[in-house]
Design a protein around this motif. Structure first.
Motif, short mmCIF file in Angstrom:
data_model
loop_
_atom_site.label_atom_id
_atom_site.label_comp_id
_atom_site.label_asym_id
_atom_site.label_seq_id
_atom_site.Cartn_x
_atom_site.Cartn_y
_atom_site.Cartn_z
N VAL A 1 0.84 -1.20 0.00
CA VAL A 1 0.00 0.00 0.00
C VAL A 1 0.87 1.25 0.00
O VAL A 1 0.59 2.23 -0.70
CB VAL A 1 -0.95 -0.01 1.22
N SER A 2 1.94 1.22 0.78
CA SER A 2 2.87 2.35 0.79
C SER A 2 3.45 2.58 -0.60
O SER A 2 3.58 3.72 -1.06
CB SER A 2 3.99 2.09 1.79
N GLY A 3 3.79 1.48 -1.29
CA GLY A 3 4.30 1.61 -2.65
C GLY A 3 3.29 2.22 -3.60
O GLY A 3 3.64 3.02 -4.47
N VAL A 4 2.03 1.84 -3.46
CA VAL A 4 0.97 2.43 -4.29
C VAL A 4 0.89 3.93 -4.05
O VAL A 4 0.80 4.73 -4.99
CB VAL A 4 -0.39 1.76 -3.98
N ARG A 5 0.93 4.31 -2.79
CA ARG A 5 0.85 5.74 -2.46
C ARG A 5 2.06 6.50 -3.03
O ARG A 5 1.91 7.63 -3.50
CB ARG A 5 0.80 5.91 -0.94
N ARG A 6 3.21 5.88 -2.98
CA ARG A 6 4.40 6.52 -3.56
C ARG A 6 4.26 6.68 -5.07
O ARG A 6 4.64 7.71 -5.62
CB ARG A 6 5.66 5.72 -3.21
N ASP A 7 3.70 5.67 -5.72
CA ASP A 7 3.47 5.78 -7.16
C ASP A 7 2.59 6.98 -7.48
O ASP A 7 2.76 7.63 -8.52
CB ASP A 7 2.79 4.52 -7.69
N LEU A 8 1.65 7.25 -6.58
CA LEU A 8 0.70 8.34 -6.78
C LEU A 8 1.25 9.69 -6.31
O LEU A 8 0.56 10.71 -6.39
CB LEU A 8 -0.61 8.04 -6.05
N GLY A 9 2.49 9.69 -5.80
CA GLY A 9 3.10 10.92 -5.31
C GLY A 9 2.61 11.34 -3.94
O GLY A 9 2.84 12.48 -3.51
N GLN A 10 1.97 10.42 -3.23
CA GLN A 10 1.41 10.73 -1.91
C GLN A 10 2.37 10.24 -0.83
O GLN A 10 2.13 9.24 -0.15
CB GLN A 10 0.03 10.07 -1.77
N LEU A 11 3.48 10.96 -0.66
CA LEU A 11 4.55 10.47 0.20
C LEU A 11 4.17 10.45 1.67
O LEU A 11 4.55 9.53 2.41
CB LEU A 11 5.81 11.31 0.00
N ASP A 12 3.43 11.44 2.13
CA ASP A 12 3.02 11.44 3.53
C ASP A 12 2.10 10.26 3.82
O ASP A 12 2.21 9.59 4.86
CB ASP A 12 2.32 12.75 3.88
#
Length: 225
Positions: free
Chosen positions: A126-137
């Protein structure tokens, strides 16, 4: 695995078991074509055995064939009733570029019910998905599970590594270094490259001078970058 093969004749069960063992051996050796051949043979001989379908799914996943892997993992889920492959299913959706579907699957009741190492793997995906979306926080928040501060346990070092990597992307270098060190301390099987990441942060550069060359010594005057 053996109890799943009881539905087969003894001769077929023995043959399928040997192919499944070879899948593991070939995956370990990174011989993906050979692993695929053994997995496909196992499925041809035992298509309704979850272990065979999971083996084929794992090979497809390692090959980056996420569509095929997802199909096999769904079949395992249907045949066995087990949700243990959900983290990999979410990662397949991510690999196919379907981030919204990945997050929806990750927030399903079945996914939220995962525990232990499977729950940690899901958080990492899930963290990787968020990073893909540019949602680092949000990526960092996804990793902030109670297990993060443990000193051991299945999958904990992988969670700590992902946390360190996300901190680094956020520019929080000192904190990242601390968490890479924690990951390294718990990574007894060298599953991550935490040691190399620490060397990079500390400005240590190792050059490959070719076979037979002496190992390089630290350059005089070079300090941490």
């Amino acid at each position: 695995m053996h109890h799943q093969l009881r539905t087969l004749s003894k001769e077929n069960a023995d043959g399928v078991a040997k192919h499944l063992v070879m899948v593991s051996v070939m995956l370990e050796a990174d011989e993906l074509d050979a692993a695929l051949a053994h997995a496909e043979t196992a499925v041809r001989r035992a298509g309704r055995v979850p272990a065979a379908r999971e083996a084929l799914g794992m090979v497809a996943y390692r090959r980056g064939d996420f569509a095929r892997a997802l199909t096999e993992f769904r079949t395992v889920r249907r045949l066995s009733g087990s949700e243990h492959l959900l983290p990999l299913m979410v990662d397949c959706e991510r690999g196919l570029g379907r981030h919204t579907r990945a997050l929806e699957l990750a927030s399903s009741p079945q996914a939220r019910a995962l525990t232990g190492a499977e729950a940690l793997e899901l958080a990492i995906v899930v963290s990787g998905v968020r990073r893909d979306l540019g949602q680092l926080d949000a990526a960092l928040l996804a990793l902030q599970l109670p297990a993060l501060t443990r000193r051991g346990g299945a999958g904990v070092h992988r969670l700590q590594y992902a946390y360190a990597d996300t901190l680094l992307e956020l520019g929080r270098v000192d904190e990242a270094r601390d968490w890479f060190q924690r990951a390294l301390d718990g990574d007894t099987d060298d599953e991550t490259d935490a040691a190399e990441r620490l060397e990079e942060l500390d400005g240590v550069v190792v050059e490959d001078l070719g076979e037979g060359a002496e190992e390089p010594t630290a350059d005089e005057g070079d300090g941490p970058r």
